[in-house]
Design an enzyme around this catalytic site. Structure first.
Site, short mmCIF file in Angstrom:
data_model
loop_
_atom_site.label_atom_id
_atom_site.label_comp_id
_atom_site.label_asym_id
_atom_site.label_seq_id
_atom_site.Cartn_x
_atom_site.Cartn_y
_atom_site.Cartn_z
NE ARG A 196 -3.76 -2.47 -0.02
CZ ARG A 196 -3.38 -3.81 -0.61
NH1 ARG A 196 -2.18 -3.88 -1.13
NH2 ARG A 196 -4.16 -4.66 -0.46
CB SER B 22 -9.69 -3.07 3.39
OG SER B 22 -10.08 -4.47 2.61
CD GLU C 258 -6.27 -0.76 2.36
OE1 GLU C 258 -6.52 -0.95 1.27
OE2 GLU C 258 -5.56 -1.68 2.84
#
Length: 304
Positions: free
Chosen positions: A177, A227, A297
């Site tokens: 990420r 998410s 996230e």
């Protein structure tokens, strides 16, 4: 900073794009949440991107660049300055043998399908990921043991000073990420991927399997930003939250999904303050029950 009406007038004079004042960001995010952008620009041609970047630099106006808005939460007071929306605009794809060039505004799912139709394997993991190519590179999007760093050969970027350059994949520092773009804030114009020849039917079956898994396990029927938290080493977020008894827990219109506890969803009329309050409650609970610090996230943007 220049008044927003004057910003809009000058941007309309410099670009061919769609320029809007006080546009609600709830219309441009998958969460369906967010206050107004002072001025929002949807480019029509690639030159519009460079023009907006140059204008923001010359006038010292804050500039926020978004793809499909699928991994962001915009606060309730909105975003000051200019918001440039690239998702689902300037969409193109070019194939050269095993390589595909995908524009930043093309959806990741569309790119995955185009590769599969061409009999090229490597992008199946992306078929169900919402978001644009540019956003996927920015976050090094991934799923089902695949991620962007596995297929990206290079990216064509527009730097903050207006310089265009092509950066090899190895220099993009793609990891979980994360990418170089999060530090340097360049705008992605397009990427080049290298894939492998494969059997079209097998690729299609794999994509259908991944799509079915997503549909059956994730709350795709409700607005969310995917998410909510990054995966901590050695842990799975959803089961931790469920074990803590938070499945279905609500703050205002924001709810921990009853289908997958790793998702915070907009259950109806949620504000950004609701979502942020719920995120804080989850973090405090998991820190107490498991001793784990959960890191969002989802990218949180806009004015407090």
């Amino acid at each position: 900073m220049m008044q927003k009406k004057e910003l809009a007038v000058q941007l309309k004079a410099r670009t061919q794009g769609d320029v809007r004042i006080d546009e609600s960001m709830s219309l441009h995010t998958s969460f369906k949440i967010g206050g107004p952008a002072d001025v929002l620009v949807i480019p029509k041609v690639e030159q519009d991107i460079a023009a907006v970047l140059a204008f923001a630099r010359e006038t010292e106006t804050p500039l926020t660049v978004l793809g499909n808005g699928s991994n962001v939460l915009v606060r309730d007071k909105g975003i000051r300055g200019i918001v440039l929306i690239l998702g689902n605009t300037l969409k193109y794809a070019r194939r050269d043998g095993r390589r595909f060039v995908f524009s930043a505004g093309l959806s990741l799912a569309a790119a995955s399908r185009l590769a599969g139709e061409a009999g090229l394997t490597g992008l199946e993991f992306a078929v169900g990921i919402p978001g644009s190519i540019g956003g996927a590179l920015y976050m090094n999007a991934g799923a089902y043991d695949g991620e962007m760093k596995d297929v990206v050969v290079s990216a064509r970027l527009l730097e903050e000073d207006g310089t265009e350059r092509t950066v090899p994949g190895a220099e993009l520092h793609l990891s979980y990420r994360h990418s170089l773009l999060q530090e340097q804030h360049a705008i992605v114009l397009d990427i080049t991927t290298e894939l492998c020849p494969g059997d079209r039917d097998a690729i299609q079956r794999k994509m259908e399997d991944f799509s079915h898994r997503r549909t059956s396990k994730q709350p795709l029927e409700m607005p969310s930003a995917g998410s909510t938290f990054r995966r901590p080493a050695g842990h799975f977020v959803g089961p931790m939250i469920e074990k803590a008894g938070l499945k279905g827990f609500r703050v205002g219109g924001a709810e921990v999904s009853r289908k997958h506890a790793g998702f915070v969803v907009n259950a109806g009329g949620a504000t950004a303050a609701d979502v942020l309050g719920l995120i804080r409650h989850i973090q405090e609970t998991i820190r107490r029950t498991d001793g784990v610090d959960l890191v969002p996230e989802v990218l949180i943007l806009g004015e407090e």
